[in-house]
Motif scaffolding. Structure first.
Motif, short mmCIF file in Angstrom:
data_model
loop_
_atom_site.label_atom_id
_atom_site.label_comp_id
_atom_site.label_asym_id
_atom_site.label_seq_id
_atom_site.Cartn_x
_atom_site.Cartn_y
_atom_site.Cartn_z
N TRP A 30 39.67 38.48 -63.27
CA TRP A 30 39.99 36.59 -63.23
C TRP A 30 40.19 36.20 -61.93
N PRO A 31 41.22 36.56 -61.15
CA PRO A 31 41.34 35.49 -59.82
C PRO A 31 40.20 35.58 -58.76
N PHE A 32 39.58 36.73 -58.91
CA PHE A 32 38.48 36.84 -57.95
C PHE A 32 37.40 36.15 -58.46
N LEU A 33 37.04 36.28 -59.69
CA LEU A 33 35.59 35.46 -60.35
C LEU A 33 36.00 33.91 -60.12
N LEU A 34 37.24 33.71 -60.60
CA LEU A 34 37.81 32.18 -60.47
C LEU A 34 37.32 31.65 -59.29
N GLY A 35 37.86 32.35 -58.22
CA GLY A 35 37.53 31.78 -56.80
C GLY A 35 36.26 31.53 -56.51
N LYS A 36 35.50 32.54 -56.57
CA LYS A 36 33.96 32.71 -56.11
C LYS A 36 33.26 32.06 -56.86
N ILE A 37 33.29 31.62 -58.23
CA ILE A 37 32.65 31.03 -59.25
C ILE A 37 32.95 29.60 -58.93
N ARG A 38 34.16 28.98 -58.66
CA ARG A 38 34.47 28.03 -58.25
C ARG A 38 33.76 27.41 -57.08
N GLY A 39 33.69 28.35 -56.16
CA GLY A 39 33.08 27.94 -55.20
C GLY A 39 31.44 27.53 -55.19
N ILE A 40 30.89 28.34 -56.03
CA ILE A 40 29.25 27.98 -56.32
C ILE A 40 29.32 26.78 -57.07
N ILE A 41 30.39 26.25 -57.79
CA ILE A 41 30.19 24.93 -58.82
C ILE A 41 30.61 23.90 -57.70
N ASP A 42 31.33 24.14 -56.77
CA ASP A 42 31.86 23.19 -56.02
C ASP A 42 30.47 22.76 -55.21
N GLU A 43 29.64 23.72 -54.69
CA GLU A 43 28.62 23.42 -53.76
C GLU A 43 27.58 23.00 -54.88
N LEU A 44 27.52 23.26 -55.93
CA LEU A 44 26.23 22.44 -56.93
C LEU A 44 26.62 20.95 -57.13
N GLN A 45 28.08 20.93 -57.36
CA GLN A 45 28.54 19.34 -57.72
C GLN A 45 28.58 18.72 -56.36
N GLY A 46 28.73 19.28 -55.13
CA GLY A 46 28.57 18.38 -54.03
C GLY A 46 27.02 17.73 -53.91
N LYS A 47 25.98 18.88 -53.92
CA LYS A 47 24.79 18.51 -53.90
C LYS A 47 24.37 17.63 -54.85
N ALA A 48 24.55 17.64 -55.97
CA ALA A 48 24.23 16.61 -56.98
C ALA A 48 24.86 15.33 -56.75
N LEU A 49 26.24 15.41 -56.39
CA LEU A 49 26.91 14.10 -56.01
C LEU A 49 26.20 13.33 -55.16
N LYS A 50 25.74 13.76 -54.01
CA LYS A 50 24.76 12.96 -52.80
C LYS A 50 23.82 12.50 -53.66
N VAL A 51 22.84 13.38 -54.47
CA VAL A 51 21.69 12.63 -55.06
C VAL A 51 21.85 11.56 -55.97
N PHE A 52 23.17 11.48 -56.68
CA PHE A 52 23.81 10.66 -57.58
C PHE A 52 23.99 9.57 -56.83
N GLU A 53 24.59 9.54 -55.96
CA GLU A 53 24.96 8.23 -55.10
C GLU A 53 24.00 7.57 -54.55
N ALA A 54 23.02 8.38 -53.86
CA ALA A 54 21.72 7.87 -53.31
C ALA A 54 20.94 7.03 -54.52
N GLU A 55 20.88 7.65 -55.75
CA GLU A 55 19.93 7.03 -56.85
C GLU A 55 20.87 5.71 -57.31
N GLN A 56 22.10 5.82 -57.43
CA GLN A 56 22.83 4.69 -57.60
C GLN A 56 22.71 3.43 -56.70
N TYR A 57 22.68 3.84 -55.47
CA TYR A 57 22.53 2.84 -54.50
C TYR A 57 21.23 2.26 -54.50
N GLY A 58 20.32 2.91 -54.87
CA GLY A 58 18.71 2.25 -54.83
C GLY A 58 18.64 1.51 -56.14
N CYS A 59 19.02 2.08 -57.33
CA CYS A 59 18.85 1.43 -58.62
C CYS A 59 19.99 1.76 -59.47
#
Length: 581
Positions: free
Chosen positions: A188-217
């Protein structure tokens, strides 16, 4: 690690769907992926991470499992797919990804759905539960669920920003499925840390796209100014976008495959199964105590040398005294390491070899005296021969019962050593030669060179030696002897057992009889039971014979100080607590 890692998505049109999964294969590849490398324009990715080489594989005439429209495929039909690829990860005809672990010859295969129907059902059920009923408070975070039939699941749900989605976010989960509940909980501790890192990377990329789209329209103001038609809005204008579109990453699935494959390999490598041996053996405890004593003595010698430096004693005498008067130094090295370092010098290889050289009757007499704790004296010119004999004979005794003086120019009393090596010219007292508590082995020059044939081609020949075993109390041939001696001889005479197997038999026999010694010690020394009760106990232990009783009493001296003090403190603690009350 035999597990499956999957990325799941909650589609507003079709409900929970599996987008991407990575599984471990110990057998040939499934039909959807072949061993032909892609070259040129078809090559997609080739990288290494954590010892895994990842490369995409393709078969031109076989479509991807996740995109197959064949009714026999375990995946969903094409009619169930979102029009904008919200429920699809890999494009039609994509074979998936394969990673080859060169160290273990294991393959990590990624595609939308497992190829095996049973695995598909397990992953499908875990996906539905992770995005419906099995969620933690707040609908975002880790949770554990499962059963023996459908496997156990570690699930981590999370949101991805989407400017076109209802509520401006979509719901995903990363799940890890395996049948071993204990292994998954410990990870559990190992999986939680590594999967949380994958999720953070996905959320970070999506947040940049979301902010760019919100800024344009900006979608919030546009929705407030548009007439709301629930049915049309849901069926036509709100189809889920693909995750590659939300993150603006065309290599997203290749990166996820690499991350999932590394996660499976790393999680399987960090936890390994080991044989639980329980508490340390008496030999281990005695060795630890002797190492601690040697360390204290060496520190004391270093301190005394700094205060005064004696010059009257030459170095040769000091070395002789150390080898003669410090039996601990000859006790601590492991027999196997000594034999490996002196393979060409040692003569006796094993107890079986010694029995063949000395003869059955002479070896039985010698082994009887060794097990009883009597003094064993070897007189020979060859120091290596004597040392090898002691290294072989000591394997029959617990470590705490062994006191060796490997070679001396004068006789040493039995209280100082039970293994004594002497040069041929040393005079042994007459009362020792006639004593029933000592055995003498004289190594003489053989009168005929062919007296002892060579038993092993790779060792020093014993043709030049003649071994004479004498004692004041010879063991009669018809004497039963201790039980352990009979078992040792049975193992030595069994030619179906190799030398290594015989060594393990000795270890087991010593542990068996040391357990009897512990019971007898507590019964007599700690509890102070009467002799009648002791005789009953010996009968229960199968050690009521005279030789067995002598052996147990001698082996009792080999118990570690740690065990003895532990027993005494355990017995005295209830009495002290009662006195306080």
């Amino acid at each position: 690690m035999n597990a499956i890692v999957a990325l799941c998505h909650f589609c507003e049109l079709h409900g929970p769907r599996t987008l991407f999964c990575t599984e471990v294969l110990h057998s040939p590849l499934p039909q959807g992926a072949s061993s032909g490398d892609i070259s040129g324009q078809n090559e997609q990715a080739e990288e290494e991470e954590g010892g895994i080489q990842m490369s995409s594989r393709i078969r031109s005439h076989s479509p991807a499992e996740g995109a197959s429209a064949d009714s026999s495929s375990p995946g969903p039909k094409k009619s169930d797919m979102c029009e904008a690829s919200g429920c699809r990860s890999l494009a039609g005809g994509h074979p998936g990804y394969v990673s080859h672990d060169k160290e273990t010859s294991i393959k990590y295969v990624s595609h939308q759905h497992p190829n095996h129907p049973q695995l598909f059902s397990i992953v499908r059920q875990a996906c539905v539960r992770s995005l419906s009923c099995e969620v933690c408070p707040g609908r975002e975070g880790p949770i554990f669920f499962g059963d023996e039939q459908h496997g156990f699941v570690f699930s981590h749900t999370f949101f991805i920003k989407d400017s076109l989605a209802r509520g401006f976010q979509r719901w995903y989960s990363i799940i890890t499925i395996m049948m071993d509940r204990i292994y998954l909980i410990n990870s559990w501790p190992f999986l939680l840390g590594k999967i949380r890192g994958i999720i953070d990377e996905l959320q970070g990329k999506a947040l940049k796209v979301f902010e760019a789209e919100q800024y344009g329209c900006p979608q919030r103001a546009q929705r407030m100014n548009t007439a709301f038609t629930p049915f049309l809005h849901q069926r036509n204008g709100n189809a889920a976008r693909s995750l590659t579109s939300l993150t603006n990453d065309e290599n997203l699935w290749a990166c996820l495959h690499t991350s999932f494959a590394w996660l499976l390999k790393a999680c399987g490598s960090r936890l390994t199964e080991k044989l639980l041996e329980g508490a340390p053996t008496e030999d281990t405890l005695v060795q630890m105590e002797k190492l601690a004593d040697l360390k204290e003595e060496s520190e004391g010698w270093d301190g005394s040398e700094e205060e005064e430096k004696p010059s009257s004693q030459p170095d040769v005498v000091e070395g002789q005294e150390l080898s003669k008067c410090s039996p601990e130094t000859s006790l601590m090295p492991d027999c196997n390491s000594w034999n490996a370092a002196h393979r060409r010098l040692s003569v006796f290889r094993s107890l079986r070899h010694m029995r063949q050289v000395l003869g059955a009757s002479a070896f039985r007499m010698l082994a009887w005296h060794v097990l009883m704790g009597n003094q064993v004296i070897w007189k020979a010119r060859d120091m290596d021969l004597v040392q090898s004999a002691f290294d072989v004979l000591r394997t029959m005794l617990p470590v705490g019962c062994v006191r060796i003086i490997p070679y001396s120019d004068q006789y040493e009393e039995a209280y100082r050593c039970n293994f004594l090596g002497l040069s041929p010219h040393v005079q042994i007292p007459a009362h020792i030669l006639s004593s029933e508590f000592a055995v003498l082995v004289e190594v003489r020059t053989a009168t005929r060179s062919s007296l002892y044939p060579t038993l092993f081609d790779d060792e020093q020949s014993l043709n030049k030696y003649e071994f004479v075993v004498t004692s004041g109390s010879p063991v009669a041939a018809d004497r039963v002897g201790p039980t352990i001696l009979n078992k040792i001889e049975a193992a030595l005479t069994n030619q179906n057992l190799s030398v290594d197997v015989v060594d393990q038999c000795l270890v087991c026999l010593k542990e068996e009889w040391m357990n009897k010694v512990k019971v007898l010690f507590k019964f007599t020394k700690v509890d102070s039971r009467p002799k009648e009760d002791t005789q009953k106990l010996l009968s229960i232990l199968g050690a009521a014979e005279e030789d067995n009783v002598k052996l147990l009493k001698f082996w009792m001296t080999g118990l570690s100080k740690t065990y003895k003090s532990h027993l005494m403190s355990t017995v005295r603690s209830p009495t002290s607590s009662e006195s306080r009350n």
